[in-house]
Design a protein around this motif. Structure first.
Motif, short mmCIF file in Angstrom:
data_model
loop_
_atom_site.label_atom_id
_atom_site.label_comp_id
_atom_site.label_asym_id
_atom_site.label_seq_id
_atom_site.Cartn_x
_atom_site.Cartn_y
_atom_site.Cartn_z
N GLU A 326 0.81 -1.21 0.00
CA GLU A 326 0.00 0.00 0.00
C GLU A 326 0.85 1.26 0.00
OE1 GLU A 326 -2.67 -0.15 3.29
OE2 GLU A 326 -4.21 -1.27 2.19
N ARG A 327 1.99 1.22 0.67
CA ARG A 327 2.84 2.41 0.75
C ARG A 327 3.43 2.81 -0.60
NH1 ARG A 327 7.31 0.18 4.76
NH2 ARG A 327 5.39 -0.74 5.61
N PHE A 328 3.45 1.86 -1.56
CA PHE A 328 4.01 2.16 -2.87
C PHE A 328 2.93 2.54 -3.89
CE2 PHE A 328 6.80 -1.08 -0.92
CZ PHE A 328 7.95 -0.32 -0.79
N ASN A 329 1.70 2.69 -3.43
CA ASN A 329 0.60 2.99 -4.35
C ASN A 329 0.86 4.26 -5.15
OD1 ASN A 329 -2.23 2.93 -5.40
ND2 ASN A 329 -2.39 4.78 -4.15
N GLY A 330 1.39 5.31 -4.51
CA GLY A 330 1.61 6.58 -5.20
C GLY A 330 2.58 6.45 -6.35
N VAL A 331 3.74 5.83 -6.09
CA VAL A 331 4.77 5.69 -7.13
C VAL A 331 4.28 4.78 -8.25
CG1 VAL A 331 7.09 4.83 -7.60
CG2 VAL A 331 6.64 6.12 -5.51
N ILE A 332 3.65 3.66 -7.89
CA ILE A 332 3.18 2.73 -8.92
C ILE A 332 2.09 3.37 -9.77
CG2 ILE A 332 2.02 0.53 -9.29
CD1 ILE A 332 3.42 -0.51 -6.78
N SER A 333 1.18 4.10 -9.15
CA SER A 333 0.12 4.76 -9.90
C SER A 333 0.69 5.84 -10.81
CB SER A 333 -0.90 5.38 -8.94
OG SER A 333 -1.53 4.38 -8.15
N LEU A 334 1.69 6.58 -10.33
CA LEU A 334 2.31 7.61 -11.15
C LEU A 334 2.98 7.00 -12.37
CD1 LEU A 334 3.23 10.56 -11.59
CD2 LEU A 334 5.24 10.02 -10.19
N LEU A 335 3.72 5.91 -12.17
CA LEU A 335 4.41 5.26 -13.28
C LEU A 335 3.42 4.72 -14.30
CD1 LEU A 335 7.27 3.37 -11.40
CD2 LEU A 335 7.51 5.35 -12.90
N ASN A 336 2.29 4.19 -13.84
CA ASN A 336 1.30 3.69 -14.78
C ASN A 336 0.60 4.82 -15.53
OD1 ASN A 336 0.44 0.53 -14.66
ND2 ASN A 336 1.45 1.14 -12.76
N SER A 337 0.41 5.94 -14.86
CA SER A 337 -0.24 7.08 -15.51
C SER A 337 0.66 7.77 -16.53
CB SER A 337 -0.68 8.11 -14.46
OG SER A 337 -1.65 7.56 -13.60
N ARG A 338 1.97 7.62 -16.36
CA ARG A 338 2.93 8.29 -17.23
C ARG A 338 3.93 7.30 -17.81
NH1 ARG A 338 -0.51 11.33 -17.28
NH2 ARG A 338 -0.57 13.51 -16.61
N ALA A 339 3.46 6.12 -18.17
CA ALA A 339 4.37 5.06 -18.63
C ALA A 339 5.07 5.44 -19.92
CB ALA A 339 3.59 3.76 -18.82
N VAL A 340 4.35 6.00 -20.90
CA VAL A 340 4.98 6.35 -22.17
C VAL A 340 5.98 7.48 -21.98
CG1 VAL A 340 4.56 7.20 -24.50
CG2 VAL A 340 2.99 5.57 -23.49
N THR A 341 5.61 8.44 -21.16
CA THR A 341 6.51 9.57 -20.89
C THR A 341 7.81 9.10 -20.25
OG1 THR A 341 4.64 11.08 -20.62
CG2 THR A 341 6.74 11.77 -19.68
N VAL A 342 7.70 8.26 -19.24
CA VAL A 342 8.90 7.75 -18.57
C VAL A 342 9.75 6.95 -19.54
CG1 VAL A 342 9.73 6.20 -16.75
CG2 VAL A 342 7.84 7.76 -16.28
N TYR A 343 9.09 6.12 -20.34
CA TYR A 343 9.84 5.26 -21.26
C TYR A 343 10.55 6.08 -22.33
CZ TYR A 343 10.96 1.50 -24.44
OH TYR A 343 11.65 0.64 -25.26
N LEU A 344 9.88 7.08 -22.88
CA LEU A 344 10.48 7.87 -23.95
C LEU A 344 11.59 8.79 -23.46
CD1 LEU A 344 7.50 9.00 -26.22
CD2 LEU A 344 9.41 7.52 -26.86
N TRP A 345 11.42 9.40 -22.29
CA TRP A 345 12.31 10.47 -21.87
C TRP A 345 13.39 10.02 -20.90
CZ3 TRP A 345 12.29 15.10 -24.21
CH2 TRP A 345 11.17 15.44 -24.97
N HIS A 346 13.38 8.77 -20.43
CA HIS A 346 14.38 8.39 -19.44
C HIS A 346 15.79 8.37 -20.05
CE1 HIS A 346 14.13 4.37 -21.32
NE2 HIS A 346 15.31 4.14 -20.77
N SER A 347 15.91 7.99 -21.34
CA SER A 347 17.23 8.00 -21.96
C SER A 347 17.75 9.43 -22.12
CB SER A 347 17.17 7.31 -23.33
OG SER A 347 16.92 5.93 -23.18
N PHE A 348 16.86 10.35 -22.42
CA PHE A 348 17.22 11.76 -22.50
C PHE A 348 17.77 12.23 -21.15
CE2 PHE A 348 16.01 15.42 -25.39
CZ PHE A 348 16.85 16.34 -24.77
N ALA A 349 17.09 11.85 -20.07
CA ALA A 349 17.54 12.23 -18.74
C ALA A 349 18.91 11.65 -18.42
CB ALA A 349 16.51 11.77 -17.70
N LEU A 350 19.14 10.39 -18.79
CA LEU A 350 20.43 9.78 -18.51
C LEU A 350 21.56 10.45 -19.30
CD1 LEU A 350 19.37 6.01 -18.39
CD2 LEU A 350 20.21 7.39 -16.48
N VAL A 351 21.27 10.84 -20.55
CA VAL A 351 22.29 11.53 -21.35
C VAL A 351 22.63 12.89 -20.73
CG1 VAL A 351 22.69 12.66 -23.58
CG2 VAL A 351 21.78 10.34 -23.51
#
Length: 423
Positions: A326-351
């Motif tokens: 239950e304590r991880f509900n916020g992070v998991i819900s955020l990742l599911n709501s922004r899955a495409v954004t995280v997937y597309l932009w994470h490499s940009f962030a790492l660079v």
């Protein structure tokens, strides 16, 4: 095939926006027969809820993709094959949607997938042009045709493999690193377009249909077929993860529940062992990293199939979180709501972490007392996480617009007032 890991990269159905709602087939309450007259009336249906177990798998897949791209640990795809999981979840959701007319479902999936990619391209393509990219090296008369893949990714959108470096602040391969996740969108597009046919084949010959992608993956990678060209790149990705997409479809159709309970736990480990054996028999590209599952499509197809088969068999279909989660509900819900954004932009962030860390070497304090911090592989990850959150703020709203929802900057769910954490 570009390694996503990828990746996308994913690639929630968010691939369909890797953050779409997953329906629970058991979301209709039983009506209490208090009176015979009332018992004869149909029970009112509740609004379907999310399957939290599938949400958890999608969130873990995204986290694993980011961690893999940062550390390049070759054992990570073996521990958790993110791309196979993401394609399976997307396939499961596609089946639930195909209860509606196929053309409207495909149109809806493309509407959710393409706008986030267009926004990504609106940032990346001008940057590549600014740093010397000209996509007309091989096709001077119709180079603009390749740019159309940034509009509709039937093939992987073009990018500059070697570019200027913004005054030496970025590596010359920065565009290639940033565009790594794009292969996932190409593969996802083809799965969506072919899903109505795949579903018909699944219903007629389920086990034959499940095994066909694995057989095609072996054929394509057997050396008998020339793998060069855009068409074969797409075919390689399609066959590598096609069995996972079909497993997701079988899960949504209820076919996996028809198998005796002892079969999958007995069969899946054998499939995994066979996939691992195939990997160990394959040549090693880099002796420093050893065998890399991402570099061996047939081994990846077999391993991902076995892992996804086991994960979907274990599916508990949580409508509510177990208390430890239950304590991880916020992070998991955020990742599911922004899955495409995280997937597309994470490499940009790492660079972008490289030009942020390099100036610290000129700082006397960091140079004298914290070189271990500057050399640590954990430091880029620690910097990339807030950059990914910034990308969610700046670009994540496009997922809401694509899904015809009210745009939100940072959809982190709030706990209801007065509700205790442990309840």
């Amino acid at each position: 095939m570009s390694t996503v890991e990828p990746g996308a990269y994913g690639i929630q159905d968010s691939s369909e926006t890797m953050a779409l709602r997953v329906l629970d087939p058991a979301a209709f309450p039983q009506q209490r027969d208090a009176e015979p007259a009332e018992a004869a009336a149909p029970a009112p249906a509740r609004k379907p809820g999310r399957d939290r177990y599938l949400d958890l798998l999608r969130a873990l897949a995204l986290v694993r993709v980011v961690v893999y791209h940062n550390f390049s640990w070759t054992w990570l795809p073996i521990v958790f094959p993110s791309m196979g999981v993401m394609f399976a979840l997307a396939g499961s959701l596609m089946v639930r949607s195909l209860k509606r007319p196929a053309l409207s479902v495909i149109r809806g999936r493309l509407r959710r997938l393409l706008p986030p990619m267009w926004l990504f391209g609106a940032v990346v393509v001008p940057l590549m042009f600014l740093e010397g990219w000209r996509p007309d090296a091989h096709h001077p008369n119709w180079w603009w045709g390749d740019l159309l893949y940034w509009i509709l990714p039937f093939s992987e959108p073009p990018f500059g493999a070697t570019l200027h470096t913004f005054g030496g602040h970025l590596p010359s391969s920065w565009a290639e690193q940033i565009c790594v996740p794009l292969w996932y969108l190409r593969a996802y597009l083809w799965y969506v377009l072919l899903s109505p046919l795949l579903l018909k084949a699944m219903r007629k010959l389920p086990w034959v249909t499940l095994l066909v992608p694995l057989a095609l993956a072996y054929l394509i990678n057997s050396g008998l077929i020339d793998q060069s060209g855009r068409l074969m790149e797409a075919a390689t990705d399609f066959t590598t993860f096609g069995a996972c997409w079909l497993l997701g479809m079988a899960h949504a159709e209820g076919l996996l529940r028809k198998i005796p309970q002892y079969v999958v736990p007995s069969l899946a480990p054998l499939v995994l062992m066979f996939g691992f054996w195939w990997l160990m028999q394959s040549p090693v590209d880099d002796p420093r990293t050893g065998h890399d599952l991402e570099a061996v499509p047939v081994a990846q197809a077999i391993w991902s199939f076995g892992a996804v088969l086991l994960l979907l068999h274990l599916s508990p279909s949580w409508e509510r979180w177990p208390k430890p989660l239950e304590r991880f509900n916020g992070v998991i819900s955020l990742l599911n709501s922004r899955a495409v954004t995280v997937y597309l932009w994470h490499s940009f962030a790492l660079v972008l972490t490289e030009p942020l860390i390099d100036p610290l070497w000129s700082n006397s304090f960091f140079y004298d007392h914290a070189q271990w911090l500057l050399m640590s592989q954990w430091t880029p990850l620690a910097i990339a996480v807030p950059l990914i959150c910034l990308a969610i703020l700046l670009f994540g709203w496009i997922e809401d617009v694509a899904a015809k929802r009210r745009p939100r900057l940072f959809p982190y769910p709030r706990r209801a007032k007065g509700r205790r954490r442990g309840r």
